[in-house]
Write an enzyme that holds these catalytic residues in place. Structure first.
Site, PDB file in Angstrom:
ATOM      1  N   ASP A 125      19.122 -14.045   4.769  1.00  0.00           N
ATOM      2  CA  ASP A 125      18.047 -14.942   5.185  1.00  0.00           C
ATOM      3  C   ASP A 125      18.375 -16.400   4.879  1.00  0.00           C
ATOM      4  O   ASP A 125      17.627 -17.297   5.269  1.00  0.00           O
ATOM      5  CB  ASP A 125      16.735 -14.539   4.503  1.00  0.00           C
ATOM      6  CG  ASP A 125      15.608 -14.353   5.508  1.00  0.00           C
ATOM      7  OD1 ASP A 125      15.874 -14.429   6.720  1.00  0.00           O
ATOM      8  OD2 ASP A 125      14.468 -14.135   5.081  1.00  0.00           O
ATOM      9  N   ASP A 177      18.198  -4.272  -2.650  1.00  0.00           N
ATOM     10  CA  ASP A 177      18.187  -5.685  -3.008  1.00  0.00           C
ATOM     11  C   ASP A 177      19.622  -6.127  -3.306  1.00  0.00           C
ATOM     12  O   ASP A 177      20.508  -5.304  -3.551  1.00  0.00           O
ATOM     13  CB  ASP A 177      17.300  -5.920  -4.227  1.00  0.00           C
ATOM     14  CG  ASP A 177      15.821  -5.945  -3.860  1.00  0.00           C
ATOM     15  OD1 ASP A 177      15.506  -6.063  -2.658  1.00  0.00           O
ATOM     16  OD2 ASP A 177      14.979  -5.817  -4.771  1.00  0.00           O
ATOM     17  N   ASP A 179      21.084  -7.240  -5.779  1.00  0.00           N
ATOM     18  CA  ASP A 179      21.663  -6.920  -7.085  1.00  0.00           C
ATOM     19  C   ASP A 179      21.709  -5.422  -7.371  1.00  0.00           C
ATOM     20  O   ASP A 179      22.166  -5.016  -8.440  1.00  0.00           O
ATOM     21  CB  ASP A 179      20.852  -7.596  -8.190  1.00  0.00           C
ATOM     22  CG  ASP A 179      19.416  -7.085  -8.234  1.00  0.00           C
ATOM     23  OD1 ASP A 179      18.736  -7.176  -7.192  1.00  0.00           O
ATOM     24  OD2 ASP A 179      18.981  -6.581  -9.279  1.00  0.00           O
ATOM     25  N   ASP A 266      -7.671  -5.910  18.699  1.00  0.00           N
ATOM     26  CA  ASP A 266      -8.499  -6.820  17.902  1.00  0.00           C
ATOM     27  C   ASP A 266      -8.753  -8.113  18.670  1.00  0.00           C
ATOM     28  O   ASP A 266      -9.866  -8.653  18.656  1.00  0.00           O
ATOM     29  CB  ASP A 266      -7.806  -7.115  16.575  1.00  0.00           C
ATOM     30  CG  ASP A 266      -8.627  -8.053  15.698  1.00  0.00           C
ATOM     31  OD1 ASP A 266      -9.729  -7.661  15.288  1.00  0.00           O
ATOM     32  OD2 ASP A 266      -8.162  -9.184  15.428  1.00  0.00           O
TER      33      ASP A 266
END
Length: 657
Positions: A125, A177, A179, A266
Site C-alpha cells: 500500500d 501481516d 511481520d 438502501d
C-alpha cells in the site's frame, strides 16, 4: 448455496468435560446470587452517588463473567484436520504499508517456502519502487493499488485486500501481516478444514517471538488465542483476526456482491422515503378544483408505499423500480395538461436533478432534504420522484470498487468481515497451533497505539453493526461478538473500582450498608470460583497479565469509546496509525504515557495513609479499613504493570550491552 450446507456433527469428546461445566454452573449461580443481593439489600442509598456506580460496575463485571462462562460452555478442542486436498489454488497475501523492506522480504521469502503449491503476493500500500524491484528479483508477485483508487476512500488494510482480490484468482487466500513469518506447513495444516464446503475461514494463533517470559507489554494473548477462540469456535463464532488466517475466496466475493446489492437497495429506499415527503408536500398545495391532480398524486404516493413494501419483502430490485416508474409515468400523463402554468418554474430544478443522475453524484442527506423541502408543482413533484429513482448511484461511484468483499466500516476490518460471513450462513474454525511467528510492539508507545486502534475498531463495529440486532446470526453468535465488544467498556468500571476505596478511606463514605458477613460470604466465593475457572480453562497457561491490562489500560479504553462515538455518530475523523514493527526508542523512561494510571496509584497510596490515620483516631471501622486496604493493594498490583511497561526497553539485540 454453498454457505447453507448443514454443519457436520461435532463429536462429544471435542466439548468440555462435565466437571468444567459443573464449575461454570457454580460460578454463574454464585455470581448471580451476589449481584441480586447487592441490588436488593446492600446499597447505601444515602451515598447513592458512589453506591450506584459501584453496583453498576459490579454488574458490568458479572455480565462479563457470564459471557465468558457462556463461551467456555462449548470450548472446542478440535482434533487434527483432514489432509489438505490436492489441486487447490492458493494466493498468499502479505499486506504492508510502511514496514521496513527487509522485514517484508523475510516474510515473503518464508511464504515462498510454504510447501503447498501457491502464489506469493506482496500487497504494498506504500507503492515503494525499491520493494517492487526486490520482489521481482526474488520471483515474488508484487501488487499495489489500481488507478481506480485515486481520489477515493482507501479503507486502509481492507482496501488493500479488496484491490488484491480483484487482481488475483486463487480459490483460497492466506493473509499475513508483514511481520508474520509462516511455517512451511501452514497450508497443509489448515486447508483440510475446507473439505467442509460451508467453511469460509480458518484462523490460527498469533504468537510473538520478541516477547520475554514476563511479557511486560501484555502482547501475548494466551487466553484469547486459546480458550476464548476455542469457546467461540464451539458456537461457530471463531473470528478473523487480520493475519495468520486462510479464507475461501467464494465466501468473500459473496459478501461483496451481497453488500453491493444492499447498498443499492438502501439508496433506492432513501430515494423512496424522500419521494414520499415530496408528494405529501405537493398534495397540500393542489387547488380544490383539480381532483384529477389530487388523484394522480395519491396514486404516486400509493406507488411509493408499494415499492417500499416490495423492497422490505425482498422482491427483485429491477422489478420494483420498473413497476414504480410505470406508475409514476401514468400519473404524469394525468396531470400534464392540468398543470402547464407551473411546469416552467420547475424545469430548471428537474434538469439539475437529472444532471446529478448523469454525473452519478451521490444523493446525500443534504441533497435529499433540499428536494423534499422545495415547493414543487404537482407535475414537478412527480417528475422529481421519477428523477430521484434514476439518480440512485447503481455504480457506487463514491467507491473505487463497487463490490467490497471485506468490511470497511471500521479501522479493523477483521471482526466485521467475520460477523458478516457468519450472518450469511458460513462457518469458521479456529486451529489451535502456532503456524506463524510475528513481532509484538517493543515499546510502550507502540503498544498503546496498537491497543487504541483495536479498541476503536471494535467499538466502531458495535455502533455501526451491533451484533445483537444483526439478521442471520444465531443468539449464541450475537453473544460471542457482543462479549468481545463488551470487554472494551471496562475502562468506565475501572474508574469506579479505583474511586470507591479512596472515597471510603478519605471521607468515610460507605457504598454498602455495612461490611457484613453477608457481603463477604457472597463476594469471596464468586471471586475464587471466577479465578478457578480461568485457571482450569487455561490449563496452566498464564492469563493474569491480560487481566491486569484489561483494567490498567482504562484511559485507552475510555479514549477509544469516546473517539469511536464521535466518529460514528458525529462524523469526526478517527486518526489511524499503522502499528510500527520496529522499536520506537526513547532515551528516558516515558512516564508521561501513563500519567492517569500513575495519578491513580498516588491517590490510592495517599488514601491508604489517610485511612490508617482516621482509624487511629477512631473515625472509621477496623473492618472497613482492612477491607479497603486490601482493595487498594489489589488495585496497586493491577496498576503496577504500567510501571514495568514504562521501564521496558524491548528485547536485547545482538551486540547490545
Amino acid at each position: 448455496m454453498t454457505a447453507v450446507t448443514p454443519a457436520p456433527p461435532v463429536p462429544r469428546r471435542e466439548y468440555p468435560s462435565p466437571y468444567l461445566r459443573l464449575l461454570i454452573v457454580l460460578t454463574v449461580i454464585v455470581g448471580m446470587n451476589y449481584i441480586v443481593w447487592r441490588w436488593l439489600f446492600s446499597i447505601n442509598w444515602d451515598a447513592w452517588w458512589i453506591a450506584v456506580p459501584l453496583v453498576l460496575a459490579e454488574t458490568y463485571s458479572l455480565i462479563d463473567s457470564l459471557l465468558f462462562a457462556f463461551t467456555m460452555w462449548r470450548l472446542r478442542r478440535r482434533p487434527p484436520p483432514p489432509p489438505a486436498p490436492d489441486g487447490l489454488t492458493v494466493d498468499v497475501f502479505i499486506t504492508t504499508y510502511n514496514e521496513p523492506i527487509d522485514l517484508v522480504l523475510r516474510t515473503a521469502e518464508a511464504a515462498q517456502r510454504i510447501r503447498y503449491p501457491h502464489r506469493t503476493w506482496i500487497l504494498d500500500d506504500g507503492a515503494r519502487t525499491e520493494l517492487a524491484d526486490a520482489a521481482r528479483e526474488r520471483g515474488i508477485d508484487y501488487l499495489t493499488r489500481a488507478a481506480s483508487w485515486a481520489g477515493k476512500p482507501r479503507h486502509a488494510k481492507a482496501g488493500n485486500l479488496i484491490n488484491a482480490l480483484l487482481h488475483t484468482d486463487g480459490e483460497f487466500l492466506l493473509i499475513l501481516d508483514a511481520d508474520q513469518v509462516p511455517e512451511p506447513e501452514i497450508l497443509d495444516r489448515t486447508l483440510g478444514y475446507f473439505s467442509d464446503e460451508g467453511m469460509a475461514l480458518v484462523q490460527t494463533p498469533q504468537y510473538f517471538v520478541n516477547v520475554p517470559d514476563s511479557d511486560p507489554l501484555g502482547s501475548q494473548a494466551p487466553l484469547f488465542y486459546g480458550p476464548i477462540q476455542q469457546g467461540k469456535d464451539g458456537w461457530n463464532s471463531a473470528f478473523f483476526c487480520g493475519s495468520n488466517a486462510v479464507l475461501r475466496r467464494e465466501a468473500l466475493m459473496q459478501l461483496g456482491i451481497t453488500g453491493y446489492v444492499t447498498a443499492v437497495e438502501d439508496g433506492v429506499a432513501r430515494a423512496l422515503r424522500t419521494a414520499d415527503r415530496v408528494v405529501r408536500r405537493a398534495q397540500r398545495s393542489v387547488p380544490a378544483g383539480q381532483p384529477e391532480v389530487a388523484a394522480a398524486l395519491g396514486s404516486v404516493r400509493r406507488a411509493v408505499r408499494a415499492a417500499r413494501a416490495d423492497l422490505r419483502a425482498g422482491r427483485p430490485l429491477a422489478e420494483v423500480t420498473y413497476r414504480f416508474q410505470q406508475e409514476v409515468d401514468a400519473a404524469a400523463r394525468t396531470v400534464v395538461d392540468a398543470d402547464l402554468g407551473a411546469i416552467r418554474a420547475d424545469l430548471d430544478a428537474i434538469a439539475a436533478l437529472d444532471e446529478h443522475a448523469s454525473e452519478t453524484v451521490i444523493l446525500d442527506e443534504a441533497v435529499l432534504d433540499d428536494l423534499a423541502d422545495r415547493e414543487w408543482s404537482p407535475l414537478g413533484a412527480i417528475e422529481s420522484v421519477r428523477a430521484l429513482i434514476s439518480a440512485v448511484d447503481v455504480d457506487r461511484a463514491d467507491e473505487a470498487e463497487p463490490t467490497q468483499a471485506l468490511a470497511t466500516i471500521s479501522v479493523t476490518e477483521d471482526m466485521a468481515t467475520a460477523m458478516r460471513l457468519h450472518a450469511a450462513g458460513w462457518r469458521t474454525a479456529y486451529h489451535h497451533e502456532v503456524l506463524a511467528y510475528g513481532l509484538a510492539p517493543e515499546d510502550p508507545k507502540t503498544m498503546l497505539t496498537q491497543r487504541l486502534r483495536w479498541a476503536q475498531g471494535t467499538i466502531q463495529v458495535m455502533l455501526r453493526e451491533n451484533p445483537l440486532v444483526q439478521k442471520g446470526l444465531t443468539l449464541a453468535q450475537r453473544l460471542m461478538y457482543w462479549s468481545t465488544m463488551w470487554s472494551y467498556l471496562s475502562g468506565f468500571a475501572a474508574l469506579v473500582y479505583f474511586a470507591a476505596p479512596v472515597i471510603y478511606l478519605v471521607f468515610g463514605v460507605l457504598p454498602v450498608q455495612a461490611w457484613s458477613v453477608d457481603f463477604f460470604a457472597r463476594l469471596i466465593p464468586f471471586l475464587i470460583l471466577s479465578q478457578l475457572l480461568f485457571f482450569v480453562v487455561g490449563r496452566g497457561t498464564p492469563t493474569w497479565r491480560g487481566q491486569q491490562y484489561s483494567l490498567a489500560l482504562f484511559p485507552v479504553w475510555i479514549a477509544a469509546v469516546w473517539t469511536a462515538v464521535r466518529n460514528v455518530w458525529f462524523g469526526r475523523p478517527l486518526d489511524f496509525a499503522v502499528t510500527p514493527k520496529t522499536r520506537q526508542g526513547e532515551d528516558s523512561v516515558p512516564w508521561y504515557l501513563f500519567r492517569p494510571q500513575l495519578a491513580v496509584m498516588a491517590l490510592l497510596v495517599v488514601a491508604a495513609v489517610i485511612g490508617v490515620v482516621r482509624l487511629y483516631f477512631g473515625a472509621i471501622s477496623v473492618l472497613g479499613v482492612v477491607a479497603n486496604l486490601v482493595w487498594v493493594v489489589f488495585d496497586l498490583f493491577i496498576l503496577s504493570v504500567v510501571v514495568q511497561a514504562a521501564r521496558y526497553r524491548g528485547p536485547r539485540r545482538e551486540g547490545e550491552e
